[in-house]
Design a protein around this motif. Sequence first.
Motif, mmCIF file in Angstrom:
data_model
loop_
_atom_site.group_PDB
_atom_site.id
_atom_site.type_symbol
_atom_site.label_atom_id
_atom_site.label_comp_id
_atom_site.label_asym_id
_atom_site.label_seq_id
_atom_site.Cartn_x
_atom_site.Cartn_y
_atom_site.Cartn_z
ATOM 1 N N GLY A 35 0.812 -1.184 0.000
ATOM 2 C CA GLY A 35 0.000 0.000 0.000
ATOM 3 C C GLY A 35 0.855 1.247 0.000
ATOM 4 N N VAL A 36 0.193 2.360 -0.059
ATOM 5 C CA VAL A 36 0.840 3.665 -0.083
ATOM 6 C C VAL A 36 0.314 4.486 1.086
ATOM 7 N N LEU A 37 1.206 5.141 1.817
ATOM 8 C CA LEU A 37 0.834 6.045 2.897
ATOM 9 C C LEU A 37 1.319 7.431 2.523
ATOM 10 N N LEU A 38 0.386 8.383 2.456
ATOM 11 C CA LEU A 38 0.701 9.757 2.087
ATOM 12 C C LEU A 38 0.313 10.678 3.231
ATOM 13 N N GLY A 39 1.048 11.748 3.402
ATOM 14 C CA GLY A 39 0.707 12.759 4.392
ATOM 15 C C GLY A 39 0.952 14.128 3.812
ATOM 16 N N SER A 40 0.215 15.117 4.298
ATOM 17 C CA SER A 40 0.438 16.476 3.814
ATOM 18 C C SER A 40 0.022 17.477 4.883
ATOM 19 N N ALA A 41 0.578 18.661 4.780
ATOM 20 C CA ALA A 41 0.241 19.773 5.669
ATOM 21 C C ALA A 41 0.334 21.045 4.842
ATOM 22 N N ASN A 42 -0.479 22.048 5.224
ATOM 23 C CA ASN A 42 -0.394 23.314 4.509
ATOM 24 C C ASN A 42 -0.021 24.439 5.467
ATOM 25 N N LEU A 43 0.132 25.632 4.952
ATOM 26 C CA LEU A 43 0.574 26.769 5.757
ATOM 27 C C LEU A 43 -0.451 27.200 6.796
ATOM 28 N N PHE A 44 -1.705 26.768 6.664
ATOM 29 C CA PHE A 44 -2.751 27.121 7.614
ATOM 30 C C PHE A 44 -2.857 26.111 8.753
ATOM 31 N N GLY A 45 -1.975 25.102 8.777
ATOM 32 C CA GLY A 45 -1.971 24.114 9.840
ATOM 33 C C GLY A 45 -2.852 22.907 9.589
ATOM 34 N N GLN A 46 -3.518 22.853 8.458
ATOM 35 C CA GLN A 46 -4.362 21.693 8.153
ATOM 36 C C GLN A 46 -3.463 20.534 7.736
ATOM 37 N N MET A 47 -3.767 19.348 8.267
ATOM 38 C CA MET A 47 -2.963 18.167 7.961
ATOM 39 C C MET A 47 -3.881 17.018 7.580
ATOM 40 N N CYS A 48 -3.337 16.086 6.784
ATOM 41 C CA CYS A 48 -4.101 14.894 6.440
ATOM 42 C C CYS A 48 -3.148 13.745 6.166
ATOM 43 N N ALA A 49 -3.691 12.543 6.272
ATOM 44 C CA ALA A 49 -2.941 11.331 5.945
ATOM 45 C C ALA A 49 -3.875 10.396 5.201
ATOM 46 N N GLU A 50 -3.325 9.674 4.235
ATOM 47 C CA GLU A 50 -4.106 8.718 3.447
ATOM 48 C C GLU A 50 -3.352 7.408 3.370
ATOM 49 N N LEU A 51 -4.085 6.327 3.475
ATOM 50 C CA LEU A 51 -3.541 4.994 3.293
ATOM 51 C C LEU A 51 -4.354 4.324 2.202
#
Length: 177
Positions: free
Chosen positions: A1-17
Amino acid sequence: GVLLGSANLFGQMCAELITGAQPSESSQLMLGAHVWGQPGVYGGAKLAAELQHAVMDGDEVVGTSAITLAATRPYVKADGSPASTSGSLSIAYRPSSVYSLATSIERTPDGSHVLTAGGTRALDGGKRVKGRVTTAGILALALDVAADASSLTLCAELGITPSAAPARFGATVSLNP
């Protein structure tokens, strides 16, 4: 599988599997999870499973179908009140490269149910027409015109019941130099 994560300058974060399995030569099962939030605040989660099947003619794919089950659970609404889970079951069928059909039933966060049915038909010259209708009273039509390095989409959504949203029209232009 693939695990992705991201964050932006406004502090919002997410992760996907995203992961999958291939139960047969012409089928695959995909599983996915998406969570989001801000530092110290859980925003919500979405889980989905999709079973895809391809109809083969030798080594060539001549048709496909998919069944998708998804559920979304936001932690809170934008106003801070507790949120409800929503879910959907979708079925898509593409018997040829010329047209496809799809239907879905969705349980919205407010507890109502919406049934949607639609389809796509390829026309000659890189054109495609799409349409869908919902039990929420929406009739949507779109025309896609594609060329080698650009595309144009014209779309309209019309309310066909008194309680439906007002009509909306739009155009999208994509240029790829």
